[in-house]
Design an enzyme around this catalytic site. Structure first.
Site, PDB file in Angstrom:
ATOM      1  N   TYR A  38       0.346  -1.430  -0.232  1.00  0.00           N
ATOM      2  CA  TYR A  38       0.219  -0.032   0.106  1.00  0.00           C
ATOM      3  C   TYR A  38       0.932   1.246  -0.448  1.00  0.00           C
ATOM      4  CZ  TYR A  38      -3.140   3.951   1.962  1.00  0.00           C
ATOM      5  OH  TYR A  38      -4.279   4.466   1.768  1.00  0.00           O
ATOM      6  N   GLU A  60     -11.436   6.751   6.223  1.00  0.00           N
ATOM      7  CA  GLU A  60     -10.875   7.324   6.902  1.00  0.00           C
ATOM      8  C   GLU A  60     -11.539   7.916   7.820  1.00  0.00           C
ATOM      9  OE1 GLU A  60      -7.808   8.550   7.122  1.00  0.00           O
ATOM     10  OE2 GLU A  60      -6.542   8.082   4.744  1.00  0.00           O
ATOM     11  N   TRP A  68      -5.328   1.783  10.223  1.00  0.00           N
ATOM     12  CA  TRP A  68      -5.326   1.286   9.530  1.00  0.00           C
ATOM     13  C   TRP A  68      -5.540   0.271   8.509  1.00  0.00           C
ATOM     14  CZ3 TRP A  68      -7.624   4.021   6.205  1.00  0.00           C
ATOM     15  CH2 TRP A  68      -7.791   3.892   4.398  1.00  0.00           C
TER      16      TRP A  68
END
Length: 208
Positions: A38, A60, A68
């Site tokens: 990522y 988000e 995350w």
């Protein structure tokens, strides 16, 4: 911000770490293959389409209070559950859809965040009359970007993220606080918080 947004590295994390491939990355992206990929291919790359930007804002918001890595692992499930983050389809979600989503183990099952995604889809559609989500968000790009040497040097919010948060709330968005918007700004290349020495520093083309 994603380095604390993914909260996978401690606040005292040092500078960029040399990986097995000889490339330097921050601690949060140096071990887990998913996070490393990522970081190398998506994080900090400019996002300038409504669909992709709406997805980033949505994820988000779901990340708030979580790692995350959790969100990234569940992203395929999120995309399936939320009509591939198509704002027009999500804006029409009703109570039955909310109930369906609350029973979907493939996503983060949080009623407030689910409803926020629907609200933000509706706000995204309404914003088209003012030039659209992309131009609206990118109009808050600051004149300067951080230049962190270590993870501890990376801010978690800024005057620009606070202004973006306030403006989005004014046009109907929710779950878009200053810290969340700072994370968004990092993720979409509006600012460059790649550590000095990282092989991705300056890769967005926005800041050179």
């Amino acid at each position: 911000m994603i380095e604390t947004s993914p909260a996978d590295a401690p606040p005292s994390a040092s500078g960029a770490i040399i990986g097995p491939d000889g490339l330097r990355r921050p601690a949060w992206a140096a071990v887990d293959p998913m996070l490393r990929d990522y970081y190398d291919t998506e994080w900090g790359v400019p996002v300038r389409s409504e669909h992709a930007l709406f997805e980033r804002i949505s994820l988000e918001a779901f990340q708030s209070g979580l790692s995350w890595a959790i969100i990234l692992r569940k992203r395929p499930g999120f995309r399936a559950a939320f009509a591939d983050f198509n704002p027009d389809r999500i804006a029409a979600f009703d109570d039955d859809d909310v109930a369906r989503l609350l029973n979907d183990e493939m996503i983060v099952r949080n009623r407030l965040k689910i409803r926020a995604t629907i609200t933000n889809a509706q706000a995204t559609i309404a914003l088209r009359e003012q030039g659209g989500l992309v131009d609206f968000v990118w109009s808050f790009q600051p004149d300067e970007t951080p230049e962190p040497a270590t993870q501890a040097d990376v801010p978690t919010r800024s005057a620009a993220s606070a202004a973006l948060s306030k403006a989005l709330k004014k046009v109907g968005f929710v779950f878009v606080g200053p810290t969340t918007m700072f994370a968004l700004m990092e993720a979409i290349g509006m600012i460059d918080t790649h550590l000095q020495g990282s092989h991705r520093r300056g890769s967005s083309g926005v800041w050179g």
